[in-house]
Design an enzyme around this catalytic site. Structure first.
Site, PDB file in Angstrom:
ATOM      1  CB  ILE A  94      29.253  23.724   0.080  1.00 41.53           C
ATOM      2  CG1 ILE A  94      28.036  22.929   0.536  1.00 41.53           C
ATOM      3  CG2 ILE A  94      28.844  25.079  -0.495  1.00 41.53           C
ATOM      4  CD1 ILE A  94      27.470  23.389   1.852  1.00 41.53           C
ATOM      5  CB  CYS A  95      32.727  24.901  -4.340  1.00 43.51           C
ATOM      6  SG  CYS A  95      34.384  24.420  -4.675  1.00 43.51           S
ATOM      7  CB  ALA A  96      30.848  28.629  -0.448  1.00 42.22           C
TER       8      ALA A  96
END
Ligand SMILES: [Zn+2]
Ligand SMILES: [Zn+2]
Ligand SMILES: [Zn+2]
Lengths: 130, 364
Positions: A94-96
């Site tokens: 996840i890119c957050a």
């Protein structure tokens, strides 16, 4: 005999979940080990493009938790697939920003789940860039 | 090692929550928890934005990011200030909490003082955390306690009839238990210090004389002389060295000056210095400072526990935690609870889906 701060904090969070439950659409699935938890995440309501879908979010906590962010991924295996989302890789990564420079030690496992749930809820297009 | 020991059990014990019938008290209680460790503030400090945390917690966080964990406003270690008022509030809340908890939850149950049943170490223990503070109390000026300890073990309802200077928290400290390491029996409040000192016998605390000591307490609060000027507690904060520039020899000499181990390579030495400064400096932000000996023991314990982790791997450590009785049962309970929750929600989902095609789960 002295429990590490991270373990103590996690035990507290567990007990809190035990006493107060989790928000709707977030279901604790397993806490097989003290420092690896899995939650089921569903987006509620009619508006969502993920209606009826369930995703499994895995959180792995280091002994520097909560100062350090846990490692958070969507499970990608026979049983669960990560959501189709521009910021979620097909391997579940996840890119957050909350897992980067926006991490704060006041956050908890449940608040991470809520953030992921609203990330999905606000998505309008089922796209995967990566 | 006795894994059913109340001390171990209470290590993962939350203070009992207040019933939802008293939202005002829930709010008051919540406001005294540190947002990082989720426990009552210990050595609370404030940063420029006005948010407060335990000294230890915010110092650890500022090492990683130079901003407030709650509001993101820039902050630095140099801007940390002790919050003495908050510390006094938390200290008094910790003493008052069991009483108020009793008042909010057992309104219906009245028992006479004479009627209190046999003492239950577990019940008493749950009203008092084995906080860092309980260690240091024995080194700080004597706090008032009561001669009526024997009588006030029961309901908080009983408390109101008593001398206002008595308090339950103190009384519970007279409950005895055996040390989980060496099995010697002693008051619960002494156990953590006893362990910190490597299982040495603890001298009994002098019995207090009620109001005399209360006066002394006030004096202490007004003069702000919370710190014990013991032989081995120095009052100055340690300035952080520049770890990248420091030579191993320089790091060793810092460690040596505090009687710490000088074993290991440069990263190990730098890490030890760093941890020590964190412990040392946050210890100065409290009115219940620990002795340097206790701090050293804490540092050693942390290092030993990290070494164990490294050697065995987290996985094994975790499963070891699970096999130890007390924690195992806890983990089991929690897991059972998780299972139940999961089943319940699954059940609910099924019903909803069953009642209408693709019916969404709604927020209740
Ligand atoms: Zn804290
Ligand atoms: Zn702030
Ligand atoms: Zn002042």
């Amino acid at each position: 005999m002295a429990l590490r701060l991270s373990t103590k904090r996690l035990m507290k969070e567990l007990k809190d979940i035990q006493e107060k439950g989790t928000p709707a659409g977030i279901i604790p699935l397993s806490t097989e080990s003290v420092d690896e938890w899995v939650f089921l995440i569903c987006v509620l309501g009619d508006e969502t493009i993920y209606k009826g879908e369930q995703f499994a979010l895995r959180l792995i906590f280091s002994d520097r938790y909560p100062i350090d962010c846990p490692q958070v991924t969507f499970i990608a295996d026979d049983q669960y697939q990560p959501p189709l989302h521009p910021h979620v890789y097909s391997n579940g990564h996840i890119c957050a920003s909350i897992f980067g420079n926006e991490w704060s030690p006041v956050l908890t496992a449940v608040s991470i789940c809520i953030t992921m749930q609203s990330m999905l809820a606000s998505n309008k297009k089922k796209e995967r860039y990566v | 090692m006795d894994l059913n020991h109340p001390l171990l059990a209470s290590a993962v014990d939350l203070l009992p929550p207040f019933p939802s019938s008293h939202p005002q008290i829930q709010r008051l209680d919540r406001s005294l928890y540190c947002q990082i460790c989720k426990e009552l503030f210990s050595g609370p400090v404030s940063i420029p934005c006005g948010h407060s945390f335990c000294s230890r917690c915010i110092r650890g966080s500022l090492e990683v990011m130079k901003k407030c964990p709650s509001c993101n406003e820039p902050a630095s270690e140099g801007s940390i200030r002790r919050n003495r008022a908050l510390e006094e509030i938390v200290d008094s809340w910790e003493e008052a909490r069991p009483i108020i908890h009793g008042l909010t939850s057992n309104n219906s149950r009245k028992r006479s003082i004479m009627n209190t049943g046999p003492k239950n170490a577990f019940a008493a223990e749950s009203t008092k955390r084995p906080r860092k503070e309980s260690t240091s109390r024995s080194v700080s000026p004597v706090k008032q306690s009561s001669d009526k300890k024997e009588e006030i073990d029961g309901d908080a309802d009983d408390m109101i009839a008593l001398d206002p200077y008595t308090n339950m928290a103190e009384s519970s400290e007279d409950v005895k238990a055996s040390c989980p390491l060496c099995d010697i029996t002693m008051p619960i409040r002494d156990i953590s210090r006893h362990i910190d000192l490597g299982c040495q016998p603890i001298k009994p605390r002098p019995k207090s004389q009620g109001r005399e000591n209360l006066k002394a307490d006030w004096k202490k609060v007004f003069s702000g002389a919370g710190l014990v000027k013991g032989k081995d507690v120095e009052l100055k904060k340690i300035t952080k060295p520049n770890y990248s520039l420091a030579t191993p020899a320089e790091l060793r000499s810092v460690l040596q000056s505090y009687n710490l181990s000088t074993f290991g390579d440069k990263p190990a030495l730098a890490h030890r210095v760093q941890e020590w400064i964190l412990l040392y400096n946050s210890n100065l932000d409290t009115s219940h400072p620990k002795s340097l000996g206790a701090l050293r023991a804490k540092l050693n314990e942390a290092e030993a526990s990290r070494r164990r982790d490294k050697e065995k791997g987290r996985e094994e450590m975790a499963s070891e935690l699970k096999t130890s009785d007390g924690l195992a049962r806890y983990a089991q309970d929690t897991k059972g609870e998780f299972e139940r929750l999961r089943r319940e929600i699954m059940e609910r989902d099924k019903k909803r889906v069953g009642s209408g095609a693709e019916a969404p789960i709604e927020i209740e």
